[in-house]
Design a protein around this motif. Structure first.
Motif, PDB file in Angstrom:
ATOM      1  N   GLU A 110      58.925 123.545   9.941  1.00  0.00           N
ATOM      2  CA  GLU A 110      57.583 122.819   9.295  1.00  0.00           C
ATOM      3  C   GLU A 110      57.463 121.682   9.419  1.00  0.00           C
ATOM      4  O   GLU A 110      58.610 121.138   8.608  1.00  0.00           O
ATOM      5  CB  GLU A 110      57.051 123.730   8.432  1.00  0.00           C
ATOM      6  N   THR A 111      56.225 120.625   9.546  1.00  0.00           N
ATOM      7  CA  THR A 111      55.875 119.659   9.377  1.00  0.00           C
ATOM      8  C   THR A 111      55.129 119.607   8.359  1.00  0.00           C
ATOM      9  O   THR A 111      54.304 120.947   8.360  1.00  0.00           O
ATOM     10  CB  THR A 111      56.045 118.654  10.638  1.00  0.00           C
ATOM     11  N   PHE A 112      54.413 118.279   7.693  1.00  0.00           N
ATOM     12  CA  PHE A 112      53.378 118.176   7.662  1.00  0.00           C
ATOM     13  C   PHE A 112      51.757 118.239   8.083  1.00  0.00           C
ATOM     14  O   PHE A 112      50.948 119.068   7.836  1.00  0.00           O
ATOM     15  CB  PHE A 112      52.827 116.534   7.233  1.00  0.00           C
ATOM     16  N   TRP A 113      51.774 118.241  10.144  1.00  0.00           N
ATOM     17  CA  TRP A 113      50.816 118.724  10.281  1.00  0.00           C
ATOM     18  C   TRP A 113      51.449 120.316  11.568  1.00  0.00           C
ATOM     19  O   TRP A 113      49.902 120.806  11.947  1.00  0.00           O
ATOM     20  CB  TRP A 113      50.404 117.800  11.793  1.00  0.00           C
ATOM     21  N   GLN A 115      53.121 124.479  12.304  1.00  0.00           N
ATOM     22  CA  GLN A 115      54.377 125.328  11.159  1.00  0.00           C
ATOM     23  C   GLN A 115      55.833 125.147  12.066  1.00  0.00           C
ATOM     24  O   GLN A 115      56.005 125.360  11.700  1.00  0.00           O
ATOM     25  CB  GLN A 115      53.234 126.729  12.129  1.00  0.00           C
ATOM     26  N   ASN A 131      55.026 122.433  20.288  1.00  0.00           N
ATOM     27  CA  ASN A 131      54.611 121.919  18.671  1.00  0.00           C
ATOM     28  C   ASN A 131      53.724 123.133  18.524  1.00  0.00           C
ATOM     29  O   ASN A 131      53.470 123.479  19.770  1.00  0.00           O
ATOM     30  CB  ASN A 131      53.546 120.452  18.731  1.00  0.00           C
ATOM     31  N   GLU A 133      50.968 123.823  15.944  1.00  0.00           N
ATOM     32  CA  GLU A 133      50.152 122.912  15.089  1.00  0.00           C
ATOM     33  C   GLU A 133      49.340 123.831  13.995  1.00  0.00           C
ATOM     34  O   GLU A 133      49.728 125.430  13.751  1.00  0.00           O
ATOM     35  CB  GLU A 133      48.417 122.106  15.428  1.00  0.00           C
ATOM     36  N   LYS A 134      49.198 123.230  12.364  1.00  0.00           N
ATOM     37  CA  LYS A 134      48.137 124.034  11.390  1.00  0.00           C
ATOM     38  C   LYS A 134      46.850 124.191  11.682  1.00  0.00           C
ATOM     39  O   LYS A 134      46.204 123.005  12.681  1.00  0.00           O
ATOM     40  CB  LYS A 134      48.510 123.123  10.070  1.00  0.00           C
ATOM     41  N   GLY A 138      44.265 123.798   7.321  1.00  0.00           N
ATOM     42  CA  GLY A 138      44.919 123.025   6.485  1.00  0.00           C
ATOM     43  C   GLY A 138      46.011 124.834   6.403  1.00  0.00           C
ATOM     44  O   GLY A 138      47.165 125.168   6.352  1.00  0.00           O
ATOM     45  N   ASP A 140      48.056 128.413   8.933  1.00  0.00           N
ATOM     46  CA  ASP A 140      48.168 128.748  10.142  1.00  0.00           C
ATOM     47  C   ASP A 140      46.861 128.766  11.344  1.00  0.00           C
ATOM     48  O   ASP A 140      46.454 129.149  10.957  1.00  0.00           O
ATOM     49  CB  ASP A 140      49.072 129.623   9.744  1.00  0.00           C
TER      50      ASP A 140
END
Length: 142
Positions: A110-113, A115, A131, A133-134, A138, A140
């Motif tokens: 997981e990263t800040f951008w 999942q 990748n 993304e979320k 914010g 899932d």
């Protein structure tokens, strides 16, 4: 307009595309050898069986490739093939599959951008980013 990655291999295109088809649940739809082209008599011995043009369908997306003759082949650098997923479990599955006998540059996590996000170079030298993304809110994506 279409935008499709076209990968170069040092004699292992058919093997790579068969591997990618299994990892990505895709289908190899074309494998034309140099022996099947007008260039057949210009190729080094053994290269008549190498791939002059390959096509892999993954859903409605197309990945293409070629075995570049040794005197013109250069290893991949300066790019990654990015695969985007909505399902973090599927992103993890594909990352693990593509990483088999390859090199993980950034473990999937997981990263800040995202999942799930990870970077690898597969056993054929192709660099990949995976990748998932979320959502913009914010949460899932899945």
């Amino acid at each position: 307009m279409q935008l499709n990655p076209y990968l170069s291999f040092n004699g292992r295109c058919e093997e790579a595309f068969t591997f990618y088809a299994s990892c990505l649940d895709g289908e190899v739809v074309a494998m034309m050898t140099y022996g099947e082209t007008p260039m057949a008599d210009q190729m080094a011995p053994g290269w008549e069986y190498k791939i002059a043009h390959g096509r892999l369908m993954v859903g409605d997306k197309l990945l293409m490739g070629v075995d570049t003759p040794p005197d013109r082949y250069e290893a991949a650098k300066g790019f990654h093939v990015l695969l985007g997923f909505d399902d973090p479990e599927e992103a993890g599955r594909v990352f693990t599959a593509l990483a088999t006998d390859g090199t993980i540059q950034l473990p999937i996590a997981e990263t800040f951008w995202a999942q799930q996000f990870g970077i690898l170079i597969d056993r054929f030298g192709t660099p990949w980013m995976i990748n998932c993304e979320k959502r913009a809110d914010g949460g899932d994506a899945a």
